[in-house]
Design a protein around this motif. Structure first.
Motif, PDB file in Angstrom:
ATOM      1  N   GLN A  86       0.850  -1.185   0.000  1.00  0.00           N
ATOM      2  CA  GLN A  86       0.000   0.000   0.000  1.00  0.00           C
ATOM      3  C   GLN A  86       0.892   1.243   0.000  1.00  0.00           C
ATOM      4  O   GLN A  86       1.721   1.415   0.892  1.00  0.00           O
ATOM      5  N   ILE A  87       0.747   2.093  -1.007  1.00  0.00           N
ATOM      6  CA  ILE A  87       1.590   3.277  -1.134  1.00  0.00           C
ATOM      7  C   ILE A  87       0.861   4.500  -0.568  1.00  0.00           C
ATOM      8  O   ILE A  87      -0.271   4.808  -0.949  1.00  0.00           O
ATOM      9  N   ASP A  88       1.527   5.194   0.337  1.00  0.00           N
ATOM     10  CA  ASP A  88       0.950   6.400   0.928  1.00  0.00           C
ATOM     11  C   ASP A  88       1.293   7.654   0.130  1.00  0.00           C
ATOM     12  O   ASP A  88       0.541   8.632   0.149  1.00  0.00           O
ATOM     13  N   LEU A  89       2.425   7.620  -0.559  1.00  0.00           N
ATOM     14  CA  LEU A  89       2.858   8.769  -1.361  1.00  0.00           C
ATOM     15  C   LEU A  89       3.552   8.247  -2.613  1.00  0.00           C
ATOM     16  O   LEU A  89       4.597   7.615  -2.525  1.00  0.00           O
ATOM     17  N   ASP A  90       2.957   8.507  -3.757  1.00  0.00           N
ATOM     18  CA  ASP A  90       3.525   8.050  -5.033  1.00  0.00           C
ATOM     19  C   ASP A  90       4.106   9.265  -5.753  1.00  0.00           C
ATOM     20  O   ASP A  90       3.379  10.046  -6.372  1.00  0.00           O
ATOM     21  N   LEU A  91       5.425   9.421  -5.676  1.00  0.00           N
ATOM     22  CA  LEU A  91       6.075  10.602  -6.243  1.00  0.00           C
ATOM     23  C   LEU A  91       6.156  10.566  -7.755  1.00  0.00           C
ATOM     24  O   LEU A  91       6.522  11.572  -8.371  1.00  0.00           O
ATOM     25  N   ARG A  92       5.793   9.455  -8.375  1.00  0.00           N
ATOM     26  CA  ARG A  92       5.707   9.425  -9.833  1.00  0.00           C
ATOM     27  C   ARG A  92       4.623  10.381 -10.329  1.00  0.00           C
ATOM     28  O   ARG A  92       4.672  10.856 -11.463  1.00  0.00           O
ATOM     29  N   GLU A  93       3.669  10.670  -9.481  1.00  0.00           N
ATOM     30  CA  GLU A  93       2.518  11.479  -9.878  1.00  0.00           C
ATOM     31  C   GLU A  93       2.823  12.972  -9.949  1.00  0.00           C
ATOM     32  O   GLU A  93       1.949  13.751 -10.328  1.00  0.00           O
ATOM     33  N   TYR A  94       4.047  13.373  -9.594  1.00  0.00           N
ATOM     34  CA  TYR A  94       4.344  14.796  -9.637  1.00  0.00           C
ATOM     35  C   TYR A  94       4.296  15.324 -11.072  1.00  0.00           C
ATOM     36  O   TYR A  94       4.041  16.519 -11.298  1.00  0.00           O
ATOM     37  N   THR A  95       4.513  14.439 -12.062  1.00  0.00           N
ATOM     38  CA  THR A  95       4.483  14.908 -13.454  1.00  0.00           C
ATOM     39  C   THR A  95       3.088  15.385 -13.862  1.00  0.00           C
ATOM     40  O   THR A  95       2.953  16.188 -14.782  1.00  0.00           O
ATOM     41  N   ALA A  96       2.053  14.903 -13.179  1.00  0.00           N
ATOM     42  CA  ALA A  96       0.696  15.347 -13.489  1.00  0.00           C
ATOM     43  C   ALA A  96       0.497  16.826 -13.164  1.00  0.00           C
ATOM     44  O   ALA A  96      -0.462  17.444 -13.629  1.00  0.00           O
ATOM     45  N   ARG A  97       1.416  17.385 -12.403  1.00  0.00           N
ATOM     46  CA  ARG A  97       1.338  18.800 -12.073  1.00  0.00           C
ATOM     47  C   ARG A  97       1.812  19.695 -13.230  1.00  0.00           C
ATOM     48  O   ARG A  97       1.758  20.901 -13.133  1.00  0.00           O
ATOM     49  N   ARG A  98       2.330  19.076 -14.295  1.00  0.00           N
ATOM     50  CA  ARG A  98       2.913  19.825 -15.410  1.00  0.00           C
ATOM     51  C   ARG A  98       3.894  20.873 -14.874  1.00  0.00           C
ATOM     52  O   ARG A  98       3.685  22.080 -15.019  1.00  0.00           O
ATOM     53  N   PRO A  99       4.967  20.416 -14.245  1.00  0.00           N
ATOM     54  CA  PRO A  99       5.872  21.346 -13.551  1.00  0.00           C
ATOM     55  C   PRO A  99       6.462  22.428 -14.433  1.00  0.00           C
ATOM     56  O   PRO A  99       6.776  23.517 -13.940  1.00  0.00           O
ATOM     57  N   HIS A 100       6.598  22.179 -15.733  1.00  0.00           N
ATOM     58  CA  HIS A 100       7.186  23.198 -16.607  1.00  0.00           C
ATOM     59  C   HIS A 100       6.225  24.345 -16.899  1.00  0.00           C
ATOM     60  O   HIS A 100       6.621  25.352 -17.458  1.00  0.00           O
ATOM     61  N   ASN A 101       4.975  24.187 -16.508  1.00  0.00           N
ATOM     62  CA  ASN A 101       3.991  25.233 -16.761  1.00  0.00           C
ATOM     63  C   ASN A 101       3.231  25.648 -15.507  1.00  0.00           C
ATOM     64  O   ASN A 101       2.264  26.398 -15.584  1.00  0.00           O
ATOM     65  N   SER A 102       3.670  25.166 -14.354  1.00  0.00           N
ATOM     66  CA  SER A 102       2.998  25.451 -13.095  1.00  0.00           C
ATOM     67  C   SER A 102       3.683  26.622 -12.397  1.00  0.00           C
ATOM     68  O   SER A 102       4.806  26.517 -11.920  1.00  0.00           O
ATOM     69  N   LYS A 103       2.992  27.746 -12.360  1.00  0.00           N
ATOM     70  CA  LYS A 103       3.569  28.947 -11.735  1.00  0.00           C
ATOM     71  C   LYS A 103       3.253  28.983 -10.247  1.00  0.00           C
ATOM     72  O   LYS A 103       2.183  28.567  -9.830  1.00  0.00           O
ATOM     73  N   PRO A 104       4.159  29.528  -9.419  1.00  0.00           N
ATOM     74  CA  PRO A 104       5.495  29.984  -9.824  1.00  0.00           C
ATOM     75  C   PRO A 104       6.366  28.789 -10.205  1.00  0.00           C
ATOM     76  O   PRO A 104       6.283  27.734  -9.588  1.00  0.00           O
ATOM     77  N   TYR A 105       7.184  28.961 -11.234  1.00  0.00           N
ATOM     78  CA  TYR A 105       8.026  27.870 -11.693  1.00  0.00           C
ATOM     79  C   TYR A 105       8.967  27.444 -10.574  1.00  0.00           C
ATOM     80  O   TYR A 105       9.595  28.278  -9.919  1.00  0.00           O
ATOM     81  N   ARG A 106       9.065  26.148 -10.354  1.00  0.00           N
ATOM     82  CA  ARG A 106       9.894  25.637  -9.266  1.00  0.00           C
ATOM     83  C   ARG A 106      10.376  24.236  -9.612  1.00  0.00           C
ATOM     84  O   ARG A 106       9.822  23.563 -10.484  1.00  0.00           O
ATOM     85  N   ALA A 107      11.410  23.824  -8.900  1.00  0.00           N
ATOM     86  CA  ALA A 107      12.082  22.558  -9.191  1.00  0.00           C
ATOM     87  C   ALA A 107      11.196  21.358  -8.875  1.00  0.00           C
ATOM     88  O   ALA A 107      10.272  21.428  -8.057  1.00  0.00           O
ATOM     89  N   SER A 108      11.528  20.245  -9.519  1.00  0.00           N
ATOM     90  CA  SER A 108      10.739  19.025  -9.330  1.00  0.00           C
ATOM     91  C   SER A 108      10.708  18.585  -7.874  1.00  0.00           C
ATOM     92  O   SER A 108       9.682  18.102  -7.380  1.00  0.00           O
ATOM     93  N   TYR A 109      11.827  18.751  -7.152  1.00  0.00           N
ATOM     94  CA  TYR A 109      11.837  18.288  -5.761  1.00  0.00           C
ATOM     95  C   TYR A 109      10.911  19.117  -4.887  1.00  0.00           C
ATOM     96  O   TYR A 109      10.393  18.628  -3.867  1.00  0.00           O
TER      97      TYR A 109
END
Length: 281
Positions: A58-81
């Protein structure tokens, strides 16, 4: 107890170390179980319990899902971590300290790098000349010409073409004079071990999302209407209004890669010469 699934890519695995270290520092959990495809990149972290990704739980936090945030277009722009850290805060209802992704190398890995670099007579510049996605690559011809132009003053190790382990490669970046890389694993990895004089060549990426303080960025605006698109091969990161242009490709220009072609050899050579001149002062 919490179970965390790390991203599958090497670079994002490095980025996730910041989240793990932050959770450890919070002291909110007696056990932190980590499921990693590249466990060697997090095995140095004390106090976690490592598992292979095939050991289902059972996974409590799946960090693979951060890409769904579209980080390259999510303002304010910030690093993946930082996106990953925000996910952890939301999942566990915590305010967590910001910790830069960090990898502590072993004595053996550091010794290996020092011994390997001692074989060269000139200051060594490491390279990462290949990525997993062609739209982020610089041409092989450019890499060869860059080395030819600088061969009087420097020696080179292309870490894309060695049989070093991941941690040995990171140790090389730490102990070399400088490095030149693309938007790939060693952008994250070199920062995590404190490598100096790192030059990053980017075209399709947004620098605020994938580089680290102290790194030198070479980015040249092209005629591409989608630049920066953030199309990384393992996820689609372009703006939604541009999605129809890509047609399942990482680049709407197919094999031209207009953004990376705007980076000239002279741009990289000048940056290296500046770094070298600074060390002589």
């Amino acid at each position: 107890m919490i179970n965390i699934r790390l991203p599958d890519s090497l670079g994002c695995t490095v980025a996730s170390t910041g989240v793990i270290l932050s959770l450890i520092k919070s002291e909110c959990f007696d056990e932190i179980h980590v499921f990693a495809r590249h466990p060697e990149l997090v095995s140095h972290i004390p106090g976690i319990i490592l598992h292979d990704v095939d050991n289902h739980s059972q996974i409590d936090l799946d960090l693979r899902e951060y890409t769904a945030r579209r980080p390259h277009n999510s303002k304010p722009y910030r690093a993946s971590y930082l996106h990953m850290l925000e996910m952890a805060e939301a999942s566990f209802g915590l305010t967590l300290p910001i910790i830069i992704p960090t990898i502590h190398l072993s004595v053996a890995d550091n010794s290996f790098a020092i011994k390997e670099l001692s074989k060269y007579k000139k200051p060594v510049i490491w390279l990462q000349s290949k990525t997993t996605s062609r739209n982020r690559d610089w041409s092989a011809e450019n890499w060869l010409k860059l080395m030819e132009r600088l061969s009087i003053s420097f020696d080179f190790i292309d870490l894309s073409n060695t049989e070093f382990t991941l941690l040995q490669s990171l140790a090389i970046t730490k102990h070399s004079f400088a490095g030149v890389c693309l938007d790939s694993f060693l952008v994250h990895g070199s920062a995590a071990v404190g490598a100096k004089n790192v030059i990053v060549l980017i075209g399709s990426s947004r620098s605020e999302c994938m580089t680290y303080p102290g790194q030198k960025i070479i980015y040249k605006k092209s005629a591409c209407i989608a630049q920066p698109c953030g199309m990384h091969g393992y996820y689609a990161g372009c703006k939604k209004e541009h999605e129809h242009l890509f047609s399942m490709n990482n680049c709407l220009h197919r094999n031209i890669f207009a953004c990376m072609n705007k980076i000239e050899i002279s741009h990289v050579e000048e940056q290296i010469q500046k770094l070298f001149a600074t060390t002589l002062k």
